[in-house]
Design a protein around this motif. Structure first.
Motif, short mmCIF file in Angstrom:
data_model
loop_
_atom_site.label_atom_id
_atom_site.label_comp_id
_atom_site.label_asym_id
_atom_site.label_seq_id
_atom_site.Cartn_x
_atom_site.Cartn_y
_atom_site.Cartn_z
N LEU A 2 -27.76 73.72 2.07
CA LEU A 2 -28.64 74.63 2.79
C LEU A 2 -28.66 74.42 4.30
O LEU A 2 -29.09 75.29 5.05
CB LEU A 2 -30.07 74.51 2.25
N LEU A 3 -28.22 73.25 4.76
CA LEU A 3 -28.24 72.93 6.19
C LEU A 3 -27.10 71.97 6.46
O LEU A 3 -26.77 71.13 5.62
CB LEU A 3 -29.59 72.27 6.54
N HIS A 4 -26.50 72.08 7.64
CA HIS A 4 -25.33 71.27 7.97
C HIS A 4 -25.54 70.56 9.31
O HIS A 4 -26.27 71.06 10.19
CB HIS A 4 -24.08 72.13 8.00
N ALA A 5 -24.89 69.41 9.49
CA ALA A 5 -25.07 68.60 10.69
C ALA A 5 -24.83 69.38 11.99
O ALA A 5 -25.60 69.21 12.94
CB ALA A 5 -24.17 67.35 10.63
N ALA B 141 -27.17 71.50 16.95
CA ALA B 141 -27.45 72.63 17.84
C ALA B 141 -28.95 72.75 18.12
O ALA B 141 -29.36 73.16 19.21
CB ALA B 141 -26.91 73.93 17.25
N ALA B 142 -29.77 72.38 17.14
CA ALA B 142 -31.23 72.48 17.29
C ALA B 142 -31.82 71.27 18.01
O ALA B 142 -32.79 71.40 18.76
CB ALA B 142 -31.89 72.63 15.92
N PRO C 73 -23.76 63.18 8.73
CA PRO C 73 -23.75 64.23 7.70
C PRO C 73 -24.94 64.03 6.77
O PRO C 73 -25.43 62.90 6.63
CB PRO C 73 -22.43 64.00 6.96
N GLY C 74 -25.40 65.08 6.15
CA GLY C 74 -26.52 64.96 5.22
C GLY C 74 -26.16 64.09 4.04
O GLY C 74 -25.06 64.21 3.49
N PHE D 59 -30.52 63.86 7.26
CA PHE D 59 -29.64 63.73 8.41
C PHE D 59 -30.32 62.72 9.34
O PHE D 59 -31.53 62.78 9.53
CB PHE D 59 -29.50 65.08 9.14
N GLN D 60 -29.54 61.81 9.93
CA GLN D 60 -30.11 60.80 10.81
C GLN D 60 -29.40 60.78 12.15
O GLN D 60 -28.19 61.06 12.23
CB GLN D 60 -30.03 59.42 10.17
N SER D 61 -30.16 60.42 13.19
CA SER D 61 -29.61 60.22 14.52
C SER D 61 -30.44 59.16 15.22
O SER D 61 -31.45 58.69 14.68
CB SER D 61 -29.65 61.53 15.33
#
Length: 169
Positions: free
Chosen positions: A48-51, A56-57, A64-65, A81-83
């Protein structure tokens, strides 16, 4: 440490929602399927959502998830997802989706809420005093929540929720 906080926060929320669903099941006796049909399966949250969309947000380098099951809700599947800025987690549940959504919407701690309902789905967003943004969506048999704990700009979780709801069946 961030993941421990996320896990603790999510477990408290899931315990509250699970308790409300259990009460609903006991009162209405609607937890079992009379037809014997299999319960709906959660939508795989990493689909449903990608890195790159998270990047971009929220400008940062995102992992990666990684998909994982919830310890407190055996039906929920998460994708994290982590940063260096924090985390974004998408939770997907299908079992008692409407009851779970209504329970989260009724939680007193989830105030104030911003309505996000649109054509074919209902939803709301909430930002905690600690700037953790949440979006909760119900579309058909899918209950999806997005938790953004990255010190993101206001409206980030809503933007990610818009991307996700467009991908839901």
């Amino acid at each position: 440490m961030i993941m421990d906080l996320v896990h603790s926060y999510r477990m408290v929320r899931l315990a509250f929602a699970s308790g409300a669903v259990l009460v609903s099941c006991v009162v209405t006796a609607s937890c079992s399927s009379a037809s014997g049909a299999a319960a709906p399966r959660p939508v795989p949250p990493c689909s449903l959502l990608h890195a790159p969309e998270v990047r971009a947000a929220i400008e940062a380098s995102w992992s990666p998830g990684r998909q994982g099951a919830s310890e407190g809700d055996t039906d929920a599947i998460g994708c994290t997802f982590q940063s260096s800025k924090g985390f974004v987690t998408v939770w997907s549940s299908a079992k008692d989706a409407e009851a779970g959504y209504q329970s989260s919407r009724a939680a007193p701690a989830q105030r104030p809420q911003q309505d996000l309902s649109g054509a074919g789905y209902v939803g709301y967003s909430y930002t905690s005093p600690g700037n953790v943004q949440e979006v909760h969506l119900l579309k058909g048999a899918a209950y999806i929540s997005v938790v953004v704990g990255a010190g993101a700009a206001p409206g980030t979780a809503r933007h990610l929720g818009d991307l996700i709801v467009a991908r839901l069946p």
